[in-house]
Design an enzyme around this catalytic site. Structure first.
Site, mmCIF file in Angstrom:
data_model
loop_
_atom_site.group_PDB
_atom_site.id
_atom_site.type_symbol
_atom_site.label_atom_id
_atom_site.label_comp_id
_atom_site.label_asym_id
_atom_site.label_seq_id
_atom_site.Cartn_x
_atom_site.Cartn_y
_atom_site.Cartn_z
ATOM 1 C CB THR A 25 -0.941 -0.039 1.232
ATOM 2 O OG1 THR A 25 -1.904 -1.059 1.005
ATOM 3 C CG2 THR A 25 -1.650 1.291 1.458
ATOM 4 C CD GLN A 98 -3.555 -7.864 -1.911
ATOM 5 O OE1 GLN A 98 -3.530 -6.693 -1.554
ATOM 6 N NE2 GLN A 98 -3.070 -8.846 -1.171
ATOM 7 C CE1 TYR A 179 -7.201 -3.480 5.936
ATOM 8 C CE2 TYR A 179 -5.533 -5.066 5.287
ATOM 9 C CZ TYR A 179 -5.877 -3.817 5.779
ATOM 10 O OH TYR A 179 -4.905 -2.922 6.131
ATOM 11 N NE ARG A 226 0.493 -11.127 0.993
ATOM 12 C CZ ARG A 226 1.088 -10.104 1.630
ATOM 13 N NH1 ARG A 226 0.386 -9.073 2.042
ATOM 14 N NH2 ARG A 226 2.387 -10.124 1.840
ATOM 15 N N GLY A 317 8.576 -7.386 0.262
ATOM 16 C CA GLY A 317 7.874 -6.111 0.328
ATOM 17 C C GLY A 317 8.840 -4.954 0.399
ATOM 18 N NE ARG A 318 8.718 -3.008 6.450
ATOM 19 C CZ ARG A 318 8.716 -2.019 7.344
ATOM 20 N NH1 ARG A 318 9.808 -1.339 7.600
ATOM 21 N NH2 ARG A 318 7.629 -1.724 8.003
#
Ligand code: 8OZ
Length: 359
Positions: A25, A98, A179, A226, A317-318
């Site tokens: 995000t 996604q 979520y 996921r 990710g990062r």
């Protein structure tokens, strides 16, 4: 012996390596959830990933929970994504969208007519989100009615079709990180007494029905799911993660999907515990498609996971955020750019398209 840097087949799609870009995000779409040209640059810079999974993208106006996240429900949003997909394909990349519905993790100021967020049960999260004016506690949700569930499933179907129209190579269903779908899966957020609540077989029903909607637009191998079995982000908990997620994975096996993508860290800053990794290893034995892991992997640990067969691919990710040419850097054992957390969420090109590749 497999390696991170060997190709793997996802249905008819050949992935040239097993270094995936994890969904991230970034809050850089406009207030209508429409991406700019900058996002096309950002994603195409990262086209050497075995597979790019886009940032979480809301399937409907009610699926939105943070400021400036992208959507896939309006014609303008679809057009903007088409431009991004074309740019990634132009750089020989592969990209899945996604599909996201935040459920209770939202705020009335982000929703149509200041509606309250929807959830399986009316349980407010002890959690925050970002709205136009900054950080805010999430709003009190209302429990979805039977009709509300049907409408939400129809939104998933439309969004999956829109992703196809935008030219994506496939879609990943976001069933992780607290979520909407995860709220149905886990006991801490699902107190329903209808066929969507109670036993794990009932709590997985909503996810199964989402998958069935998505499969109306996509071949199974072009669909990933996921999950975050031990994640506590967004105030999540479950009485029996082993049972909940064993039932989940067993149910998903029936659909011939491309992959499951497992977030192995609790996201409490502690990294993956022995318990997290043991549960993930167990789920891997139950699953009949590709198994993708995520959560704090570096190059050597990712290579080890693939070599030992604990995973078929590793999502970063990062590290991918800060290193547009991550597969090459990992293969060379080259130094990595450090991610700058002050530019993760919102802003402009700085910390988005500005990280350099190796020369
Ligand atoms: C960080 C900030 C906002 C959203 C997730 C979509 O955790 C997210 C997210 C992460 O899956």
């Amino acid at each position: 012996m497999k390696s991170l840097f060997e190709p793997v087949q996802l249905g008819s799609l050949t992935l040239p390596n097993r270094v995936f870009m994890a969904p991230l995000t970034r809050n850089r779409a406009n207030p209508d959830g429409v991406h700019s040209e900058l996002a096309a640059t950002y994603y195409s810079q990262r086209a050497s990933a075995g597979l790019i999974v886009t940032e979480a993208t809301q399937i409907s106006p009610m699926g939105k929970g943070y400021v400036n996240t992208p959507g896939i429900h309006s014609p303008q949003q679809i057009r903007a994504w088409r431009n991004i997909v074309d740019a990634v394909h132009g750089h020989n990349g592969r990209i899945f969208l996604q599909l996201w519905h935040v459920g209770r993790i939202s705020h009335t100021s982000l929703l149509p007519n200041h509606a309250h967020p929807v959830a399986p049960s009316a349980i407010r999260a002890n959690s925050h989100t970002s709205i136009a004016t900054g950080r805010a506690p999430v709003s009190q949700p209302v429990a979805l009615t039977a009709d509300g569930i049907k409408e939400t499933l129809a939104d998933y179907q439309r969004a999956a079709g829109n992703a196809k129209e935008a030219g994506f190579d496939g879609v990943e269903i976001h069933a992780a990180n607290g979520y909407l779908i995860d709220q149905f899966l886990r006991t801490g957020t699902n107190r329903r007494t209808d066929e969507y609540g109670g036993a794990a077989a009932n709590r997985v029903r909503f996810l199964a029905e989402v998958v069935e909607q998505v499969l109306r637009a996509w071949d199974g191998k072009r669909v990933g799911v996921r999950i975050s079995p031990t994640g506590d982000f967004n105030d999540m908990s479950d009485d029996n993660p082993l049972e909940t997620f064993s039932v989940t994975v067993a149910r998903l096996n029936g659909y011939g999907l491309g992959y499951v993508h497992v977030v192995e860290t609790a996201q409490n800053g502690k990294g993956s515990s022995e318990e997290d990794l043991a549960l993930s290893a167990h789920l891997r034995t139950l699953w009949n498609g590709l198994y993708v892991v995520n959560g704090g992997y570096d190059g050597p640990r990712g290579e080890e996971a693939v070599r030992t067969g604990r995973a078929d691919a590793v999502a970063y990710g990062r590290a991918f955020l800060a290193n547009p040419d991550l597969p090459r850097r990992l293969q060379l054992g080259a130094a990595l750019n450090e991610p700058d957390p002050t530019t993760f969420y919102g802003g402009d090109a700085a910390g988005y398209t500005s990280y350099p590749a190796l020369s």
